[in-house]
Design a protein around this motif. Structure first.
Motif, PDB file in Angstrom:
ATOM      1  N   ASP A 152      25.311 -45.426 -38.290  1.00  0.00           N
ATOM      2  CA  ASP A 152      24.072 -45.351 -37.212  1.00  0.00           C
ATOM      3  C   ASP A 152      23.523 -44.029 -37.238  1.00  0.00           C
ATOM      4  N   GLY A 153      24.407 -43.118 -37.359  1.00  0.00           N
ATOM      5  CA  GLY A 153      23.928 -41.649 -36.810  1.00  0.00           C
ATOM      6  C   GLY A 153      23.011 -41.250 -38.018  1.00  0.00           C
ATOM      7  N   VAL A 154      22.968 -41.415 -39.417  1.00  0.00           N
ATOM      8  CA  VAL A 154      22.297 -40.970 -40.348  1.00  0.00           C
ATOM      9  C   VAL A 154      21.452 -42.312 -40.915  1.00  0.00           C
ATOM     10  N   PRO A 155      20.411 -42.257 -40.474  1.00  0.00           N
ATOM     11  CA  PRO A 155      19.316 -43.568 -40.648  1.00  0.00           C
ATOM     12  C   PRO A 155      19.159 -43.742 -42.245  1.00  0.00           C
ATOM     13  N   VAL A 156      19.068 -42.909 -42.816  1.00  0.00           N
ATOM     14  CA  VAL A 156      19.101 -43.098 -44.501  1.00  0.00           C
ATOM     15  C   VAL A 156      20.171 -43.924 -44.810  1.00  0.00           C
ATOM     16  N   TRP A 157      21.137 -43.667 -44.204  1.00  0.00           N
ATOM     17  CA  TRP A 157      22.564 -44.207 -44.988  1.00  0.00           C
ATOM     18  C   TRP A 157      22.288 -45.809 -44.493  1.00  0.00           C
ATOM     19  N   ARG A 158      21.871 -46.015 -43.327  1.00  0.00           N
ATOM     20  CA  ARG A 158      21.903 -47.309 -42.540  1.00  0.00           C
ATOM     21  C   ARG A 158      20.678 -48.333 -43.659  1.00  0.00           C
ATOM     22  N   SER A 159      19.649 -47.306 -44.053  1.00  0.00           N
ATOM     23  CA  SER A 159      18.798 -48.158 -44.997  1.00  0.00           C
ATOM     24  C   SER A 159      19.522 -48.500 -46.260  1.00  0.00           C
ATOM     25  N   LEU A 160      20.115 -47.345 -46.920  1.00  0.00           N
ATOM     26  CA  LEU A 160      20.973 -47.591 -47.855  1.00  0.00           C
ATOM     27  C   LEU A 160      21.859 -48.923 -47.971  1.00  0.00           C
ATOM     28  N   LEU A 161      22.745 -48.949 -46.723  1.00  0.00           N
ATOM     29  CA  LEU A 161      23.562 -50.092 -46.671  1.00  0.00           C
ATOM     30  C   LEU A 161      22.672 -51.530 -46.753  1.00  0.00           C
TER      31      LEU A 161
ATOM     32  N   ALA B 263      25.245 -42.263 -59.009  1.00  0.00           N
ATOM     33  CA  ALA B 263      24.379 -41.926 -57.778  1.00  0.00           C
ATOM     34  C   ALA B 263      25.219 -42.420 -56.549  1.00  0.00           C
ATOM     35  N   ARG B 264      25.914 -43.180 -56.712  1.00  0.00           N
ATOM     36  CA  ARG B 264      26.762 -43.559 -55.215  1.00  0.00           C
ATOM     37  C   ARG B 264      28.075 -42.679 -55.333  1.00  0.00           C
ATOM     38  N   ARG B 265      28.391 -42.222 -56.436  1.00  0.00           N
ATOM     39  CA  ARG B 265      29.745 -41.311 -56.292  1.00  0.00           C
ATOM     40  C   ARG B 265      29.259 -40.087 -55.877  1.00  0.00           C
ATOM     41  N   ALA B 266      27.933 -39.452 -56.121  1.00  0.00           N
ATOM     42  CA  ALA B 266      27.418 -38.239 -55.761  1.00  0.00           C
ATOM     43  C   ALA B 266      26.827 -38.377 -54.190  1.00  0.00           C
ATOM     44  N   ALA B 267      26.415 -39.470 -53.835  1.00  0.00           N
ATOM     45  CA  ALA B 267      26.347 -39.423 -52.476  1.00  0.00           C
ATOM     46  C   ALA B 267      27.460 -39.456 -51.641  1.00  0.00           C
ATOM     47  N   LEU B 268      28.373 -40.186 -52.103  1.00  0.00           N
ATOM     48  CA  LEU B 268      29.659 -40.387 -51.059  1.00  0.00           C
ATOM     49  C   LEU B 268      30.461 -38.850 -51.137  1.00  0.00           C
ATOM     50  N   ALA B 269      30.053 -38.152 -51.980  1.00  0.00           N
ATOM     51  CA  ALA B 269      30.706 -36.748 -52.137  1.00  0.00           C
ATOM     52  C   ALA B 269      30.225 -35.929 -51.043  1.00  0.00           C
ATOM     53  N   LEU B 270      28.811 -36.348 -50.566  1.00  0.00           N
ATOM     54  CA  LEU B 270      28.267 -35.774 -49.415  1.00  0.00           C
ATOM     55  C   LEU B 270      28.749 -35.821 -47.933  1.00  0.00           C
ATOM     56  N   VAL B 271      29.683 -36.852 -48.022  1.00  0.00           N
ATOM     57  CA  VAL B 271      30.356 -37.358 -46.621  1.00  0.00           C
ATOM     58  C   VAL B 271      31.748 -36.508 -46.366  1.00  0.00           C
ATOM     59  N   PRO B 272      31.777 -36.033 -45.327  1.00  0.00           N
ATOM     60  CA  PRO B 272      32.892 -35.544 -44.993  1.00  0.00           C
ATOM     61  C   PRO B 272      34.333 -36.181 -45.355  1.00  0.00           C
ATOM     62  N   ASP B 273      35.285 -35.195 -45.765  1.00  0.00           N
ATOM     63  CA  ASP B 273      36.596 -35.969 -46.255  1.00  0.00           C
ATOM     64  C   ASP B 273      36.968 -36.931 -45.070  1.00  0.00           C
ATOM     65  N   GLU B 274      37.215 -36.610 -44.041  1.00  0.00           N
ATOM     66  CA  GLU B 274      37.678 -37.373 -42.814  1.00  0.00           C
ATOM     67  C   GLU B 274      37.165 -38.628 -42.744  1.00  0.00           C
TER      68      GLU B 274
ATOM     69  N   LEU C 156      13.789 -53.532 -51.673  1.00  0.00           N
ATOM     70  CA  LEU C 156      12.627 -52.527 -51.997  1.00  0.00           C
ATOM     71  C   LEU C 156      12.148 -51.596 -51.011  1.00  0.00           C
ATOM     72  N   PRO C 157      11.662 -52.028 -49.793  1.00  0.00           N
ATOM     73  CA  PRO C 157      11.268 -51.617 -48.762  1.00  0.00           C
ATOM     74  C   PRO C 157      12.693 -50.648 -48.177  1.00  0.00           C
ATOM     75  N   ALA C 158      13.552 -51.159 -48.155  1.00  0.00           N
ATOM     76  CA  ALA C 158      14.925 -50.296 -47.648  1.00  0.00           C
ATOM     77  C   ALA C 158      15.118 -49.250 -48.540  1.00  0.00           C
ATOM     78  N   MET C 159      15.017 -49.230 -49.864  1.00  0.00           N
ATOM     79  CA  MET C 159      15.319 -48.292 -50.641  1.00  0.00           C
ATOM     80  C   MET C 159      14.023 -47.134 -50.903  1.00  0.00           C
ATOM     81  N   ARG C 160      12.867 -47.709 -50.390  1.00  0.00           N
ATOM     82  CA  ARG C 160      11.761 -46.720 -50.534  1.00  0.00           C
ATOM     83  C   ARG C 160      12.146 -45.764 -49.111  1.00  0.00           C
ATOM     84  N   ASN C 161      12.692 -46.355 -47.759  1.00  0.00           N
ATOM     85  CA  ASN C 161      12.988 -45.732 -46.892  1.00  0.00           C
ATOM     86  C   ASN C 161      14.012 -44.497 -47.360  1.00  0.00           C
ATOM     87  N   VAL C 162      14.885 -44.995 -48.011  1.00  0.00           N
ATOM     88  CA  VAL C 162      16.148 -44.005 -48.537  1.00  0.00           C
ATOM     89  C   VAL C 162      15.462 -42.871 -49.133  1.00  0.00           C
TER      90      VAL C 162
END
Length: 513
Positions: free
Chosen positions: A299-308, A420-431, A480-486
């Motif tokens: 919820d706190g990172v809107p791009v990830w909400r659109s990605l979901l 791309a998913r592995r690269a995106a998740l690498a940005l998320v903090p370990d915890e 497609l619109p959600a991925m455009r927001n991402v």
């Protein structure tokens, strides 16, 4: 020369002929201790007054303390980012991912075609939603503990549990007791083996390697999974005539599942014992708190909400594409389990060869040119195309078009999208990484399985099988619109404080040296 007692690592020893490595082959102690007061040898590249520990190997003036050698052996001090060093640390996880891929893909090919041959394609309309609900249930059971406890303990319990369940199902199948239900159970657990266990192993890799190391080694690990997938699909493709020649039933191949699970449960924890990947990183939490932590990030990172949202719609469409393929295969070929398995596994095997070519020659360049959000936007488009190909294949009765429809979904799903998913998740903090991964990776797959069954049943009920892939394409268009927001918000999202990493207090016990 400084006294060795005061300078046990030889940082102050002058060696004019030695050159510090400028390629970051030495890991900064600050990366390990979390302290900025310790200077990395690589930070003083070019200085003749400071020598990297790796440069004094074999010197009689400086002897590496035995405790540090033990820490290096157990992965607690990452002294090198060379390819050989990273591969040495990564190969146990890579091997286990390969074995899971062999078992998972072989099981999917054998069990799915056995269900279709025994009960018809509509049986999958029931099995798929059950598989999705099972994934969600087991994910919730693991959700609370996966970041709280040591990863290896969670992995051991999960894989041993799967081994027991596979053994029970195989006994039921061998005894001829409710064989369709036993095969459905094996298929469901094979799905979980394909999704849940790799998530746990990738969590270990995320703990063991930092972002810079991950860029160097994750592609190599993915290559092992491709090797396992190729092996599993090759076995599924060639086994029907071979086993038929010796009068051995095809379900015998499924004994590989408990064997792989038991091997991983016993061997991987032993190989990674004492490494940073063996540690839990979060404190004690209730299930509600664990779920709230993942939800707060999404919820706190809107791009990830659109990605979901985009991922859920894409996987609903993709799983419906898969069911469309099974319906078309059954309609055109008939209820011959051997022929169904050979065609299904052959299409997936050919698709995987294309995946390997993409991985070798195009994936990295696509990621660099399009960026993570650009590559993640490819799968929805490919899924729509796959649905349209399946519509044409079902109307004309063409196995070629039906196979191309599945390939359009399968190829980007297991190649560029996975990267791309592995690269995106690498940005998320370990915890939070594993729990966020469960939400972003597993929830779309689970909901895709749950919703795909009823969607496919609509086309089957009205007697128009082409409606199944048409509905798949229609649902995916909504992604497609959600991925455009991402794509639009990705760069700004990188500044969000929720992506800030905490410094882990992995302190070397220098006083003991």
């Amino acid at each position: 020369m400084a006294d060795d007692a005061e300078d046990p690592w030889g940082f102050l020893a002058k060696r004019p002929s030695a050159r510090a490595d400028s390629s970051s082959d030495a890991t900064s102690p600050s990366d390990v201790t979390g302290s900025s007061d310790v200077t990395s040898p690589s930070d003083v590249t070019g200085s003749s007054d400071v020598t990297s520990p790796s440069d004094v190997t074999g010197s009689s003036d400086v002897i590496e303390p035995s405790s540090r050698r033990e820490q290096r052996a157990h992965g607690e001090f990452r002294a090198s980012m060379t390819s050989t060093s990273l591969k040495r640390r990564a190969w146990p996880m890579a091997l286990c991912l390969a074995l899971v891929s062999v078992a998972g893909f072989l099981t999917e090919a054998v069990a799915a075609t056995q269900i279709v041959a025994r009960a018809g394609a509509p049986a999958l309309f029931i099995v798929y939603p059950l598989g999705g609900l099972g994934l969600i249930l087991l994910a919730l059971l693991q959700f609370k503990y996966v970041d709280r406890h040591a990863r290896l303990k969670v992995l051991r319990v999960a894989t041993l549990g799967y081994a027991v369940a596979f053994i029970v199902a195989l006994i039921l199948l061998g005894a001829g007791l409710v064989p369709v239900l036993a095969m459905a159970l094996i298929y469901l657990m094979g799905d979980q083996l394909n999704f849940l266990v790799p998530l746990l192993i990738w969590s270990l890799a995320g703990d063991e390697f930092n972002v810079a190391e991950g860029r160097k080694i994750f592609g190599w690990i993915v290559a092992w999974t491709y090797g396992g997938q190729l092996a599993g699909l090759a076995i599924a493709t060639v086994s029907p005539p071979l086993l038929d020649a010796v009068s051995v039933p095809l379900p015998v191949l499924l004994v590989i599942d408990p064997i792989v699970c038991i091997f991983i449960a016993l061997w991987l924890p032993r190989m990674l014992r004492g490494s940073s990947a063996a540690q839990g990183v979060a404190g004690s939490e209730t299930l509600r708190q664990a779920v709230a932590g993942a939800r707060d990030f999404i919820d706190g990172v809107p791009v990830w909400r659109s990605l979901l949202v985009g991922s859920i719609l894409t996987f609903v469409g993709g799983m419906t594409v898969f069911l469309s393929f099974m319906v078309g295969e059954d309609e055109i070929i008939g209820a011959d389990a051997g022929r169904l398995q050979m065609f299904f596994a052959g299409v997936m095997l050919a698709s995987l060869v294309v995946c390997l070519l993409l991985q070798a020659f195009a994936a990295e360049r696509m990621l660099e040119r399009l960026g993570i959000p650009g590559v993640l936007s490819i799968l929805p488009v490919a899924t729509v195309i796959g649905g349209m190909l399946l519509v044409a294949g079902l109307i004309t009765g063409s196995l070629v078009l039906v196979g191309l429809g599945l390939a359009s979904w399968f190829i980007p799903r297991w190649s560029i999208d996975e990267n791309a998913r592995r690269a995106a998740l690498a940005l998320v903090p370990d915890e939070r990484r594993t729990r966020v991964s469960f939400v972003v990776d597993l929830l779309p797959v689970s909901l895709g399985l749950v919703i795909a069954g009823p969607l496919a049943a609509i086309g089957w009920a009205v007697g128009q099988l082409w409606l199944v892939p048409a509905l798949a394409a229609l649902v995916t268009i909504g992604a497609l619109p959600a991925m455009r927001n991402v794509r639009a918000g990705w760069e700004d999202s990188l500044l969000n404080w929720r992506l800030r990493r905490r410094k882990q207090n992995r302190t070397l016990n220098l006083g003991d040296e």
